[in-house]
Scaffold this active site. Structure first.
Site, PDB file in Angstrom:
ATOM      1  N   LYS A 105       0.771  -1.037  -0.132  1.00  0.00           N
ATOM      2  CA  LYS A 105      -0.221  -0.127  -0.340  1.00  0.00           C
ATOM      3  C   LYS A 105       1.080   1.184  -0.005  1.00  0.00           C
ATOM      4  CE  LYS A 105      -3.988   2.356   2.580  1.00  0.00           C
ATOM      5  NZ  LYS A 105      -4.906   1.877   4.342  1.00  0.00           N
ATOM      6  N   SER A 111      -9.623   1.534   3.260  1.00  0.00           N
ATOM      7  CA  SER A 111      -8.281   2.561   1.788  1.00  0.00           C
ATOM      8  C   SER A 111      -7.166   2.191   1.408  1.00  0.00           C
ATOM      9  CB  SER A 111      -8.183   4.101   2.731  1.00  0.00           C
ATOM     10  OG  SER A 111      -7.314   3.308   3.710  1.00  0.00           O
ATOM     11  N   SER A 118      -9.566  -0.011   7.485  1.00  0.00           N
ATOM     12  CA  SER A 118      -9.071  -0.179   5.994  1.00  0.00           C
ATOM     13  C   SER A 118      -8.812  -0.936   4.982  1.00  0.00           C
ATOM     14  CB  SER A 118      -7.653   1.300   6.292  1.00  0.00           C
ATOM     15  OG  SER A 118      -8.554   2.268   6.241  1.00  0.00           O
TER      16      SER A 118
END
Length: 730
Positions: free
Chosen positions: A331, A405, A429
């Site tokens: 990420k 996210s 997330s």
């Protein structure tokens, strides 16, 4: 914990047949180090008789054969070494002085005195190392213990828990001292233990006999005693009876195989890391036509191939590390040296010079970095629709959100572009996008994976997570990244983490207790989600789960605290107040609106202290919920989220819908829980939902546990995963 698999049997064990599943059995090799089995070490001084002492060295070939079996089946191996820090800070005076002070004894030298192989029983010295024949392979655990037992001053119990171990086979020296001391410690913690008597030896024949008799006496007071011949016979019979599955093509449209299978193919020479890298980049290029927003910074094929070739050269002819040649995504809030970290906010970007510790652990284990994945800007949101680098959608529907996210991370795994991803989870997330893409998303206990090299969303809550296709793969990666980091001020000290007694039957047959939210709390879910959750609960009850009621209020209050209290302003402080004040207009419109409103209403100091006190109170109450010694439950089971909106629906009402999606995720880090999303099955999307019906979407539950109960959560999640596959694939 992996599926226990077939039970093996040592029929001639004392006091009766010892049965064990190889997949959840650990081989512990106690202290076969030069200091204890080679001349000139501490053991020869301890023994005082060269003829007796030589018998200790004689067990090594048989132990090596046992070790080879465990390695051949990918079993769990733990080596222990007794020894002390060079400054002797961990050496109690009683241990140092007691034997050498005996006026009639034969101990002419003591711990830390200079011997032929260096200072006796001191770490880092030549004599402290394990003998060459048993040199640990990459991925095998080494426990450096300061005592005779293996539990004082070590994290061995948490390591055994992390690997789902239920049974232990013991080998090593000396029988009367370190071997049976550790066995008794394991017995107290619930493990089923067996000593292989021809794989252990001591310095006093009578004490060896007495020690082994004591282990298995009184109908098995501490465990079992067996022989290596029984072990070899039962393993050979088991392997002979197994029908080898047909070997499917390794690289197909179905994507990469599970990590263990991929490693097995490497070991057999069926494929190479370079071939896998080319396969991965071919898939990525094709998927760009389906969803071009998965990646923010993709490694070049050439650079990844260079890493693959270098890896193959490094381990040519050597044992392979546990993630050898396994491709992974990161990420884009987690640092990879030399690659820009953007947090999906170009104005915030910087280029780190060091890898985040979690990334470094994966690289050291042989992983191959593929690229930085897209996310909701500044890791704020559960939608996947808040990035200037594009909106990525669910792998099951181009009209439905991917979740955030960690959107790109979850899609990269769900689309089978990589084997796993390193993501994050502050408010859900990692779990929500995992649910929307039909994969496993594991949020460890905060402070157990180093947060260094992570762009903070909210420092006191942030957790680096793992997204992967299965619980087994997730657990494998978690074990590699979950190391205490002394330089991370938000890390938890290992000795402060909870441990618990093991049920050697495992949760499937030993049972487990779980709770769910009350019906009133589940009303926020769509009807399809409520129906699926009800079926999931019934499935859990059919595979060992016992449903009990709890007071769920504490979790609801904690969830409200995340965005309605001072924690939102902590998040803004972590991002940088000056940055938000000066660059607010340049942010994504939804992020701009969220933080703009918060900036206009700063909390008072009184508000901050009130919320801090409330969080502490809620955390204590939540942790008590999981205290099984005082009537608590093993796990809390919730729908991971409440519905699966379309991109159109999310953009039409981004803040309110985002809040609904986090109903069952927001509170986890606030009250210090760990949790894992487990895919349950597929349901038909509502035809009237934004005109995006006609597709099947995944539904997932989250299994939550108290702080430090990560291994227990994964044990139960593995049982649930197997049960859901059976129940929902019919």
């Amino acid at each position: 914990m992996t599926s226990p698999g077939p039970m093996l049997s040592l029929p001639n064990a004392r006091p009766y047949d010892f049965q064990f599943p190889l997949s959840t059995t650990a081989l512990i090799i106690i202290d076969i180090q030069r200091d204890f089995v080679d001349p000139g070490g501490f053991g020869s001084i301890q023994c005082g008789d060269d003829e007796i002492f030589s018998k200790a060295r004689a067990i090594v070939p048989t132990v090596k054969r046992i070790l080879d079996v465990f390695r051949s089946v990918g079993g769990h191996v733990i080596h222990t070494r007794e020894g002390h820090q060079p400054d002797l800070a961990d050496l109690p005076p009683a241990k140092k002085l007691r034997q050498i002070s005996n006026p009639n004894g034969h101990h002419t030298m003591g711990i830390a005195d200079q011997g032929p192989m260096g200072r006796l029983l001191v770490r880092g010295e030549y004599g402290h190392d394990i003998v060459d024949e048993l040199t640990p392979w990459p991925g095998e655990t080494i426990i450096d213990k300061p005592g005779k037992g293996s539990f004082w001053g070590t994290n061995i119990h948490r390591i055994l828990l992390a690997r789902g171990i239920t049974h232990i086979l013991f080998t090593g020296v000396t029988t009367e001292c370190c071997v049976t001391t550790t066995l008794r410690e394991c017995n107290d913690r619930g493990y089923q233990c067996c000593v292989l008597e021809d794989c252990t030896q001591g310095f006093d024949a009578q004490q060896v006999t007495t020690s082994l008799d004591t282990v298995c006496g009184q109908d098995g007071l501490f465990g079992f005693v067996a022989t290596s011949s029984d072990f070899f016979a039962t393993v050979n019979q088991s392997l002979t009876q197994l029908t080898p599955p047909a070997t499917p093509p390794l690289l197909t449209d179905d994507g990469l195989p599970p990590i263990d299978e991929l490693i097995s193919r490497y070991k057999k020479g069926i494929t190479t890391p370079a071939e896998v890298v080319n396969f991965v980049f071919d898939r990525i290029e094709k998927y760009e036509l389906v969803d071009p927003a998965v990646w923010i910074q993709l490694e070049t094929r050439e650079k990844a191939l260079e890493a693959a070739v270098k890896l193959a050269e490094q381990y040519s002819g050597k044992p392979l590390p546990p993630l050898y040649g396994v491709p992974f995504s990161v990420k884009d809030t987690i640092d990879v040296a030399g690659v820009p970290t953007t947090a999906a906010c170009p104005q915030y970007a910087y280029t780190p010079t060091e890898n985040a510790p979690a990334v470094q652990h994966v690289l050291d284990a042989g992983g191959i970095f593929i690229g930085k994945a897209n996310l909701d800007q500044l890791a704020t949101g559960l939608s996947g629709c808040r990035s200037p680098y594009g909106i990525t959608h669910s792998v099951f529907s181009d009209k439905h959100i991917s979740g955030g996210s960690s959107s790109g991370s979850s899609v990269s795994v769900g689309a089978k572009l990589v084997s796993f991803g390193l993501a994050t989870d502050t408010a859900g997330s990692g779990r929500v996008p995992a649910a929307f893409n039909g994969i496993v998303g594991f949020k460890p206990t905060k402070g157990t994976v180093s947060a260094k090299g992570l762009v903070p969303a909210c420092r006191t809550l942030d957790t680096i997570t793992v997204v992967a296709p299965s619980v087994t793969d997730t657990r494998k990666v978690w074990q590699i990244i979950a190391h205490h980091d002394r330089d991370d001020p938000f890390s938890k000290l290992p000795h402060t983490l909870v441990t618990w007694q093991v049920d050697f039957r495992g949760p499937r047959f030993g049972g487990f207790t779980f709770a769910i939210p009350p019906a009133s709390s589940l009303e926020v879910c769509t009807q399809a989600y409520r129906d699926f959750f009800g079926r999931a609960v019934q499935t859990l009850r059919s595979c060992g789960g016992r449903l009990v009621e709890i007071d769920y209020t504490v979790f609801e209050v904690a969830g409200d605290l995340l965005y309605e209290g001072a924690l939102l302003h902590e998040r803004m402080t972590c991002i940088g107040l000056d940055f938000l004040q000066t660059r607010l207009e340049e942010l994504h419109p939804v992020i701009k609106s969220l933080f703009g409103t918060a900036l206009s209403k700063p909390p008072s100091a009184y508000d901050v202290f009130r919320d801090q006190a409330l969080q502490i109170q809620l955390t204590r109450k939540a942790q008590q919920t999981f205290d099984t010694l005082r009537g608590g439950i093993d796990v809390l089971v919730v729908p991971t989220t409440t519905q699966h909106p379309t991109i159109e629906q999310m953009q039409a009402d981004p803040l309110k819908l985002n809040s609904k999606l986090g109903t069952f995720t927001h509170y986890a880090n606030v009250v210090d829980l760990c949790g894992v999303n487990v895919p349950v099955g597929m349901y038909a999307a509502d035809e009237g939902s934004g005109g995006a019906g006609g597709v099947e979407l995944p539904f997932g539950i989250t299994v939550l546990g108290g702080s430090g109960y990560d291994a227990k959560v994964l044990d139960i999640a593995a049982v649930a995963e197997d049960a859901f596959k059976e129940a929902f694939s019919k």
